[in-house]
Design an enzyme around this catalytic site. Structure first.
Site, mmCIF file in Angstrom:
data_model
loop_
_atom_site.group_PDB
_atom_site.id
_atom_site.type_symbol
_atom_site.label_atom_id
_atom_site.label_comp_id
_atom_site.label_asym_id
_atom_site.label_seq_id
_atom_site.Cartn_x
_atom_site.Cartn_y
_atom_site.Cartn_z
ATOM 1 C CG ASP A 26 1.413 -1.542 -10.099
ATOM 2 O OD1 ASP A 26 1.186 -1.453 -9.125
ATOM 3 O OD2 ASP A 26 1.894 -2.301 -10.607
ATOM 4 C CD GLU A 28 4.267 -5.715 -9.662
ATOM 5 O OE1 GLU A 28 4.617 -6.401 -8.838
ATOM 6 O OE2 GLU A 28 3.462 -5.602 -9.902
ATOM 7 C CG HIS A 167 0.769 -9.215 -7.691
ATOM 8 N ND1 HIS A 167 0.841 -7.961 -6.691
ATOM 9 C CD2 HIS A 167 -0.355 -10.387 -6.895
ATOM 10 C CE1 HIS A 167 -0.146 -8.427 -5.286
ATOM 11 N NE2 HIS A 167 -1.365 -10.180 -5.998
ATOM 12 C CG ASP A 172 -1.192 -4.936 -10.810
ATOM 13 O OD1 ASP A 172 -1.738 -5.560 -10.941
ATOM 14 O OD2 ASP A 172 -0.775 -5.190 -9.551
#
Length: 574
Positions: A26, A28, A167, A172
């Site tokens: 994942d 960001e 998040h 995540d």
């Protein structure tokens, strides 16, 4: 206590999911556009067999500020990234961590898009791992009633994930691991037990395909040919496989998207098979079955004998004729009459052969010269202006270029193209060049395959990659026997057995001695491949020194020049 590994069932094809390594990742970022925005955090979890075997998590200094809206959503601020490693440091570490694994992400195109963009920016080749998107998998497994939303937070709640999405990258990724495991349990109930089946499961599968999966259950995991049969025992489709079970089973998964083949699967009631010693035998058997059955759902090779040949007629003043039947000294085969006629016209023009069709007597020629004589393209033997002896030079030149003993005709047509180009008639020169290239290619094929067909018997071997040998006996260009000496099996006695039991081949007329062109070509490619060893031959296997093979490099360059629309003579005209 026994340490033997449990035998895989037929359903466990390819790499079992329990033995597959997944890396769930994942990211960001500073926004939603790969290339324009940047990675701010990477989190990844490596799992295999339901167990976590490694984790990776780090902030990434993006070199730019984090937009307030993104900071509010993720909790990552610009200040937090100060002192964090750059993507140039983090990306190689992540790629090493994920090497050899299946990459999993929730909405995978987003995450892989950023990773690929970072690789491009750094000049690193994207390793192209298998990618699994849990959003797509969820939509294939779950109904709308059960999962109105496939957002990560909604699926984590549905499957009671041990980690709540926040998040933040690692949280995540951990939540996605729980979602993945839950989805894999669902697909296991649908008969998906291997990585290959999982990746093929994502596209839509028709109900008809699913109902027919049992047709593959009896097939072995070995090379061979398979035949789909319809309700009237008719052969619908023929194919080859290195693993019969796996290949046929793929027709009943989402990996098969061809409309015609889906239609064929719905009609099929049985799948027959023929096990083969190795892929060459499978390929030859496929060609023979295609010719015998002409299956309606095969697009190629269903009429291998529908070919055209260019031959010299047997008369005092021979001409070139296009025929269906292979004969001694014939040029071909051509796949269309038009191609054969074009080659005949080119050869006739370069050798001075007549193109009219009346039969001319050598003793009392009659008639008057036609327009071709006035144009300087025919010496008018029909009017007695050229003797049979003088005319004979043309047929001899054609026979020589076809046999590969003299390439004077090719030099003649090359000179004509040069003259057209020199006169500035570039369009005509380009057309003539393309005709010469086509002629060289068919001459090369005829001489190459004819050389193999001329050998009464040839025995060859090639390593199978596992310590054994693939063996073949070829007679007059046809595969007469095939065998496999596994590791530890002496190949020489097997060779003698194969030769003794090989199919008897009665050669026919013509340069290929009656053998189907596609079969001779398939055998020739196998014999010419690196690593193949000739065990013995009944006679020399050799092509003519003055054959079209010496023009192959030029034909390739001229063909490339045609595609690039450059000067008609191309580069390096011989």
């Amino acid at each position: 206590m026994s340490t033997a590994t449990a035998q895989l069932t037929f359903d466990e094809l390819g790499t079992p999911l329990r033995d597959t390594t997944f890396v769930v990742v994942d990211l960001e970022t500073t926004g939603g556009s790969a290339g324009a925005d940047a990675i701010t955090e990477i989190g990844a979890v490596k799992i295999r067999g339901g167990q976590v075997i490694g984790e990776l998590a780090t902030l990434v200094d993006s070199g730019r500020g984090v937009p307030p809206m993104i900071a509010e959503l993720t909790g990552i601020t610009t200040a937090m990234l100060v002192g964090a490693p750059s993507v140039r440091t983090v990306l190689p570490s992540f790629l090493e961590f994920a090497a050899g694994a299946v990459l999993v992400a929730h909405n995978a195109p987003f995450d892989t898009g950023f990773l690929r963009a970072a690789c491009t920016e750094m000049g690193i080749a994207w390793p192209r791992p298998p990618v699994l998107c849990t959003v797509k998998l969820a939509r294939r497994v779950l109904t709308r009633d059960e999962a109105p939303s496939v957002r990560l937070s909604a699926l984590a709640q549905l499957f009671h994930a041990t980690t709540t999405p926040t998040h933040r990258a690692l949280d995540d990724a951990r939540a996605t691991v729980d979602v993945l495991h839950a989805l894999l349990e669902r697909v296991g109930n649908l008969g998906v037990h291997s990585l290959e089946e999982l990746l093929a499961f994502l596209p839509e599968v028709t109900a008809g395909q699913r109902r027919k999966r049992g047709l593959a259950e009896h097939l072995p995991h070995s090379p061979g040919v398979y035949l789909f049969r319809g309700p009237g025992e008719e052969v619908l489709y023929v194919g080859t496989a290195t693993d019969l079970h796996r290949r046929v089973r793929s027709y009943f998964t989402g990996s098969e998207t061809r409309r015609r083949i889906r239609e064929m699967v719905n009609l099929a009631v049985r799948v027959d098979h023929v096990e083969c010693a190795h892929p060459l035998e499978a390929g030859v058997r496929e060609l023979r079955l295609l010719g015998a059955h002409a299956p309606p759902y095969n697009r190629r090779s269903t009429h291998p004998h529908r070919r055209w040949w260019v031959v010299l007629t047997d008369e005092a003043f021979p001409r070139l004729s296009v025929v269906r039947t292979e004969r001694e000294g014939a040029l071909g085969p051509f796949r269309s009459r038009g191609g054969a006629s074009e080659a005949a016209e080119l050869l006739a023009g370069a050798s001075g052969l007549r193109t009219c069709t009346p039969r001319i007597s050598a003793r009392t020629p009659r008639g008057s010269p036609c327009a071709l004589h006035e144009m300087g393209r025919c010496a008018a033997p029909c009017a007695g202006l050229q003797s049979a002896d003088a005319y004979g030079a043309g047929p001899r030149a054609v026979a020589a270029v076809v046999a590969g003993t003299d390439d004077a005709v090719l030099h003649t047509v090359r000179t004509r193209v040069e003259e057209l180009a020199g006169a500035g008639r570039f369009e005509s020169a380009a057309t003539a060049r393309d005709q010469v290239v086509a002629l060289v290619q068919v001459l090369r094929r005829r001489q190459r395959l004819g050389a193999l067909a001329a050998v009464d018997e040839l025995v060859a071997a090639r390593r199978d990659g596992a310590g054994g040998w693939h063996l073949v006996v070829v007679r007059a260009g046809r595969l007469a026997a095939a065998g496999h000496a596994a590791r530890g099996v002496a190949p020489v006695p097997l060779v003698e057995l194969l030769v003794a039991s090989a199919e008897t081949v009665v050669p026919g007329p013509g340069p290929l001695r009656g053998a189907p062109e596609e079969e001779v070509a398939l055998v020739a490619r196998w014999l010419e491949a690196p690593g193949t060893r000739l065990v013995r031959t009944s006679g020399p296997w050799a092509e003519p020194a003055s054959g079209a093979g010496s023009w192959g490099a030029w034909a390739q360059r001229a063909g490339a020049a045609a595609q690039e629309a450059v000067h008609p003579l191309g580069r390096g005209w011989p």
